[in-house]
Design a protein around this motif. Structure first.
Motif, PDB file in Angstrom:
ATOM      1  N   HIS A   1       0.809  -1.224   0.000  1.00 13.18           N
ATOM      2  CA  HIS A   1       0.000   0.000   0.000  1.00 13.18           C
ATOM      3  C   HIS A   1       0.843   1.274   0.000  1.00 13.18           C
ATOM      4  O   HIS A   1       0.390   2.310  -0.478  1.00 13.18           O
ATOM      5  CB  HIS A   1      -1.012  -0.029   1.150  1.00 13.18           C
ATOM      6  N   LEU A   2       2.067   1.158   0.499  1.00 10.55           N
ATOM      7  CA  LEU A   2       2.971   2.313   0.397  1.00 10.55           C
ATOM      8  C   LEU A   2       3.357   2.559  -1.055  1.00 10.55           C
ATOM      9  O   LEU A   2       3.443   3.703  -1.507  1.00 10.55           O
ATOM     10  CB  LEU A   2       4.240   2.061   1.208  1.00 10.55           C
ATOM     11  N   LYS A   3       3.606   1.476  -1.770  1.00  8.56           N
ATOM     12  CA  LYS A   3       3.940   1.588  -3.207  1.00  8.56           C
ATOM     13  C   LYS A   3       2.797   2.276  -3.945  1.00  8.56           C
ATOM     14  O   LYS A   3       3.016   3.151  -4.792  1.00  8.56           O
ATOM     15  CB  LYS A   3       4.170   0.195  -3.805  1.00  8.56           C
TER      16      LYS A   3
ATOM     17  N   TYR B   1      -3.180   4.936   4.073  1.00  8.49           N
ATOM     18  CA  TYR B   1      -3.008   5.877   5.179  1.00  8.49           C
ATOM     19  C   TYR B   1      -2.345   5.193   6.375  1.00  8.49           C
ATOM     20  O   TYR B   1      -1.396   5.719   6.972  1.00  8.49           O
ATOM     21  CB  TYR B   1      -4.374   6.448   5.553  1.00  8.49           C
ATOM     22  N   ALA B   2      -2.822   3.997   6.711  1.00  7.09           N
ATOM     23  CA  ALA B   2      -2.256   3.248   7.842  1.00  7.09           C
ATOM     24  C   ALA B   2      -0.787   2.910   7.570  1.00  7.09           C
ATOM     25  O   ALA B   2       0.071   3.020   8.457  1.00  7.09           O
ATOM     26  CB  ALA B   2      -3.067   1.989   8.101  1.00  7.09           C
TER      27      ALA B   2
ATOM     28  N   ILE C   1       2.033  15.444   9.436  1.00 10.11           N
ATOM     29  CA  ILE C   1       2.357  14.945   8.091  1.00 10.11           C
ATOM     30  C   ILE C   1       1.619  13.645   7.777  1.00 10.11           C
ATOM     31  O   ILE C   1       1.571  13.217   6.634  1.00 10.11           O
ATOM     32  CB  ILE C   1       3.875  14.803   7.803  1.00 10.11           C
ATOM     33  N   THR C   2       1.031  13.049   8.791  1.00  9.55           N
ATOM     34  CA  THR C   2       0.194  11.881   8.530  1.00  9.55           C
ATOM     35  C   THR C   2      -1.253  12.312   8.260  1.00  9.55           C
ATOM     36  O   THR C   2      -1.848  11.947   7.251  1.00  9.55           O
ATOM     37  CB  THR C   2       0.259  10.904   9.718  1.00  9.55           C
ATOM     38  N   ALA C   3      -1.789  13.110   9.190  1.00 10.82           N
ATOM     39  CA  ALA C   3      -3.203  13.504   9.059  1.00 10.82           C
ATOM     40  C   ALA C   3      -3.465  14.214   7.727  1.00 10.82           C
ATOM     41  O   ALA C   3      -4.494  13.972   7.083  1.00 10.82           O
ATOM     42  CB  ALA C   3      -3.594  14.401  10.225  1.00 10.82           C
TER      43      ALA C   3
END
Lengths: 191, 218
Positions: free
Chosen positions: A38-40, A167-168, A145-147
């Motif tokens: 999911h990062l990819k 997102y996770a 930077i996440t939200a």
């Protein structure tokens, strides 16, 4: 591709953290192969949006005097320094999503750590800003930077579940990375 | 009618007695708000700036407080999940091990668990005042070599390595989310409570890191 000034991925010293320790840390943040996948995907989604992402983050930093403080001296932000960091920051987004978390990646996290710490801050850009970014704000930055990334992750038509998974994965990756950046701040043997 | 009133009276008295008892019976070593806790080296003003950096605001306080009623009778179930995670993660259970035998110290784990339940409630109460700030420093010291093992008088490893403290933000908050959803709150409210929890746990893990930092670098 144009060379990014001061971006030295693959050409830095060894991290004091071993790949075995990184693996244990990954397990602790529940980072799995599904997160890698999911990062990819997040990398695909974000690649033409990094400018907008950075505009938002820089807006946040610029709106907080106690944060913009780290990019200047005597209360005056160094625009050249901010701009030079910004280009590498864009590359960091891509690297976070696309690079394998191998020895090169681990080594570069340590280099980034040193560049936040007094060891190397300002040196890459020959800036004369304050000598260190304090630990507490570096770790706190995980949240904004996440939200703020969620809105960008949902811009390319993926369903809610996929966006949540990207997102996770992003949250885990950022947390993992920032933990590695704290290394130089911590007393010997306590990391 | 008389019987009804008597029952009602009885229920009220019993209920309030039980809840007072719960409040009065602090777990061993739980010293929140007492003179045994030293002042945090961080000021409330600095805390405010840190909260601002985490986008932590009044709305988060509101949603943390909302989570209090949802979580208050679920702390034991939550701790089962967290302890299950720690138990199945050797690099974490290590920190609860006996220094001589290397085996997990059951009594130590049990004592920490009682205080951990209080921590859940305290986080949800969200009165992040001087007393709270001071206690975060105390918790930091109890993870650190300065005070680890002392509260429970155990013979365990001398320090919890720093890196695992912020790392735990993720399993703690991820596994909490289903509990937030168990009492019929809307998906939107659950999300907001969850986000407030993420910010608060991250904030606390930053504060707990203070003793580990080199001088002037916190």
């Amino acid at each position: 591709m144009e060379k990014i000034k001061g971006y030295t991925y693959g050409q830095v010293g060894a991290s004091p953290v071993s790949l075995a320790d990184l693996d244990l840390l990954k397990k602790t943040v529940l980072f799995s192969s599904d997160d890698e996948k999911h990062l990819k995907l997040a990398g695909e989604v974000l690649k033409d949006q990094t400018n907008e992402v950075l505009a938002l983050w820089y807006g946040f930093v610029g709106g907080n005097e106690h944060l913009v403080h780290y990019f200047g001296k005597g209360g005056k932000p160094d625009m050249e320094y901010l701009a030079a960091v910004r280009i590498r920051f864009g590359q960091w987004i891509m690297d976070l999503c696309n690079k394998p978390y191998d020895q090169d990646w681990l080594n570069y996290q340590h280099e980034i750590a040193l560049r936040h710490h007094s060891t190397k801050k300002n040196k890459t850009d020959n800036a004369s800003a304050v000598p260190i970014i304090h630990y507490r704000y570096m770790v706190a930055f995980i949240f904004p930077i996440t939200a703020t990334i969620k809105g960008f992750l949902s811009k390319k038509g993926h369903d809610t579940e996929t966006v949540e998974k990207m997102y996770a994965a992003w949250f885990k990756a950022v947390t993992l990375t920032v933990i590695l950046w704290t290394y130089p701040y911590i007393n010997k043997n306590e990391f | 009618m008389k019987t009804k009133i008597a029952i009602l009276f009885f229920t009220v008295v019993l209920y309030s007695t039980a809840s007072q008892a719960q409040q009065q019976k602090a777990p061993a070593g739980y010293t929140y708000g007492t003179s045994a806790v030293a002042k945090s080296p961080m000021s409330l003003e600095e805390l405010k700036l840190l909260q601002q950096s985490l986008l932590f605001g009044d709305e988060d306080i509101k949603y943390l407080k909302m989570s209090y009623d949802i979580l208050k009778d679920q702390t034991s179930d939550i701790l089962d999940v967290w302890y299950g995670f720690v138990a199945s993660t050797p690099q974490l259970v290590y920190f609860f091990g006996n220094k001589t035998t290397g085996k997990p110290d059951g009594e130590y784990l049990a004592k920490v668990r009682e205080r951990f339940a209080m921590w859940i409630l305290q986080t949800a109460e969200a009165n992040y005042d001087q007393k709270w700030l001071d206690y975060q420093y105390e918790i930091g010291l109890r993870h650190y070599s300065a005070k680890k093992n002392k509260t429970d008088n155990v013979n365990s490893v001398p320090i919890i390595n720093y890196r695992y403290i912020p790392a735990l933000t993720i399993p703690v908050t991820t596994t909490l989310k289903p509990f937030l959803a168990k009492k019929g709150a809307s998906a939107e409210d659950v999300d907001k409570m969850y986000n407030a929890w993420v910010k608060s746990v991250l904030l606390q893990s930053i504060l707990w890191g203070q003793p580990y930092m080199k001088k002037g670098e916190f």
